[in-house]
Design a protein around this motif. Structure first.
Motif, short mmCIF file in Angstrom:
data_model
loop_
_atom_site.label_atom_id
_atom_site.label_comp_id
_atom_site.label_asym_id
_atom_site.label_seq_id
_atom_site.Cartn_x
_atom_site.Cartn_y
_atom_site.Cartn_z
N GLU A 158 82.70 -32.28 32.77
CA GLU A 158 83.72 -31.32 33.20
C GLU A 158 84.93 -31.97 33.88
OE1 GLU A 158 81.38 -28.58 35.42
OE2 GLU A 158 80.41 -27.75 33.61
N PRO A 159 84.75 -32.96 34.77
CA PRO A 159 85.95 -33.56 35.38
C PRO A 159 86.89 -34.20 34.38
CG PRO A 159 83.97 -34.14 36.62
CD PRO A 159 83.50 -33.51 35.34
N ILE A 160 86.33 -34.83 33.35
CA ILE A 160 87.18 -35.47 32.34
C ILE A 160 87.91 -34.41 31.52
CG2 ILE A 160 87.14 -36.88 30.24
CD1 ILE A 160 84.85 -38.47 31.53
N LEU B 144 81.88 -43.47 32.40
CA LEU B 144 83.30 -43.12 32.29
C LEU B 144 83.83 -42.51 33.58
CD1 LEU B 144 83.17 -41.55 28.72
CD2 LEU B 144 84.06 -43.81 29.34
N THR B 145 82.94 -42.06 34.47
CA THR B 145 83.37 -41.46 35.74
C THR B 145 83.12 -42.36 36.94
OG1 THR B 145 81.25 -40.30 35.93
CG2 THR B 145 83.06 -39.09 34.92
N THR B 146 82.41 -43.47 36.75
CA THR B 146 82.13 -44.36 37.88
C THR B 146 82.81 -45.72 37.72
OG1 THR B 146 80.06 -45.06 36.81
CG2 THR B 146 79.92 -43.27 38.44
N VAL C 219 90.49 -33.59 27.21
CA VAL C 219 89.71 -34.03 26.05
C VAL C 219 88.26 -34.21 26.49
CG1 VAL C 219 91.62 -35.19 24.87
CG2 VAL C 219 90.21 -36.48 26.51
N ARG C 220 87.36 -34.26 25.52
CA ARG C 220 85.96 -34.52 25.81
C ARG C 220 85.76 -35.98 26.22
NH1 ARG C 220 82.23 -30.60 26.35
NH2 ARG C 220 80.68 -32.10 25.58
N PRO C 221 84.70 -36.30 26.95
CA PRO C 221 84.52 -37.68 27.43
C PRO C 221 84.54 -38.74 26.34
CG PRO C 221 83.04 -36.21 28.59
CD PRO C 221 83.71 -35.39 27.53
#
Length: 432
Positions: free
Chosen positions: A218-220, A184-186, A226-228
């Motif tokens: 944490e970034p999300i 979700l972050t990449t 909201v949580r990832p």
């Protein structure tokens, strides 16, 4: 009907009981016909003094990363990826990936693994190598958009979608597919929002890393509030048939969301420990009704593909996480490594009963570390090693007999992998 009889062993049933029985498989359909006092098969596989179990399912792996085994150790995930793994992977060529895949296939099959989930690159070629070796797999192109121009990032998603469409059901049904954005972050949010609906329209499930480290959570939370996995749900990335890898830092809300949506988790305890990512709340996931499978992750972060190691690790760290010695019990962890993983990947295997796919392994019990045999389910969770696997069967075909892999030349596979690994590292280091 051409049949294989696995004779004179003990058999692990779906309820985790063990009894003396033969197993008869139809090699034309690849399914189990009978369990018990069966007719003699056209081919007989000796299981005397052995335990016949469902083949283990490695629910999350990057098989070709065998080439990077021991190359970059003792770093946290983000630094490990950005400083070592991703720069080296830019130098990968198709032949490297095929060589690493074949090496991983040998290791997996000799350790009793019959099916896996694999996220990597050059998927048509790696899937062909897995099928040639005799494995069953759900595969996908790993999509990473970090540091890429939009046109390149979009092409990555297009490749992922094309691979998932074109390879599903290939190699006589041994290969299934999924759309596999790395995490979700990449993977860019805008492209996820565009391509996830396209995957749904094509009936393609999703698999991705989620909540592996706090740095992914944490970034999300900070950016989106909201949580990832709530964010993933907003993007339509939590539907039945999907499964995530790791799920280490999931809270109660996210666990309930996974259970409600029918999304499973591939737990990778050794990789999580080595990268100091944390310990997944496995007992909480199980208690909530979430399907849990077990994976090795890649050999660069494990550093082996011995799935029996993962059973022991999963049980041990699960108890620590729950602060309860009864948590993640031997039957639960064995079930996760067989039926749980099969359910995650969508394969009709993981159990020994008529009608199920004949994906099986035979454990040799004639060893000092498996004596005495008070409880064979306990032994599977805590004492069996991959090297105790005598035979491996996929689709009713004998792939490993008496520790010898029949589909590949193991010595040649090792030589080729060594050659490609040396060349890969030399190219990567010359560019730094």
């Amino acid at each position: 009907m051409s049949t294989l009889q696995i004779a004179d062993g003990a058999v692990l049933a779906a309820d985790m009981s063990v009894r003396s029985a033969d197993v008869l498989a139809d090699r034309e359909t690849g399914r189990i016909v009978e369990v018990g006092d069966t007719a003699r098969g056209d081919e007989v596989l000796d299981a005397d003094s052995g335990l016949v179990i469902p083949g283990l399912v490695n629910a999350h792996c990057h098989v070709a990363m065998t080439l990077l085994r021991g190359y970059a150790d003792d770093k946290p995930l983000d630094a490990w990826l950005r400083e070592d793994i991703w720069p080296t992977e830019t130098e990968l060529e198709t032949d490297d990936i095929v060589a690493g895949t074949r090496l991983g296939a040998v290791e997996l099959l000799k350790n009793g693994v019959t099916a896996l989930g694999d996220m990597y690159f050059e998927v048509p070629e790696s899937a062909a190598a897995l099928a040639e070796a005799g494995l069953r797999a759900r595969v996908g192109h790993g999509i990473v958009t970090v540091g890429k121009e939009e046109v390149t990032a979009r092409a990555d998603f297009e490749t992922g979608l094309d691979v998932a469409r074109e390879l599903d059901g290939a190699f006589d049904g041994r290969i299934a597919t999924a759309l596999m954005p790395h995490s979700l972050t990449t993977a860019a949010a805008a492209l996820l929002a565009e391509y996830v609906p396209r995957a749904r329209e094509a009936g393609i499930p999703l698999h991705y890393h989620a909540n592996e480290t706090r740095d992914e959570v944490e970034p999300i939370v900070e950016e989106r509030g909201v949580r990832p996995l709530e964010y993933a749900d907003e993007l339509g990335m939590l539907e039945e048939g999907d499964f995530i890898a790791h799920g280490v830092h999931t809270d109660r809300t996210e666990i309930e969301l996974l259970a409600e949506r029918g999304v499973g988790v591939a737990h990778c305890p050794a990789s999580n420990m080595k990268l100091a990512s944390g310990i997944a709340p496995v007992q909480e996931l199980l208690d909530a009704g979430v399907t849990v499978g077990i994976g090795t992750d890649g050999a660069a972060s494990n550093n082996d593909l011995d799935a029996f190691d993962e059973l022991r690790d999963a049980a041990m760290v699960g108890k620590l996480k729950a602060d309860d010695a009864s948590a993640v019990s031997a039957p639960e962890v064995v079930r996760a490594a067989t039926a749980g993983g099969a359910d995650l990947l969508g394969f009709d295997s993981g159990r020994i009963e008529p009608g199920a796919l004949a994906d099986l392994a035979v454990i040799d019990l004639e060893a000092a570390h498996l004596t005495p045999a008070h409880d064979l389910v306990s032994h599977l969770a805590y004492a069996v090693r991959g090297s105790d696997v005598r035979h491996t069967v996929v689709d009713g075909d004998v792939i490993v007999r008496d520790r010898e892999i029949l589909t590949l030349d193991e010595a040649a596979v090792r030589r080729e992998a060594e050659r490609h690994a040396e060349s890969l590292i030399a190219r990567a280091e010359s560019d730094r």
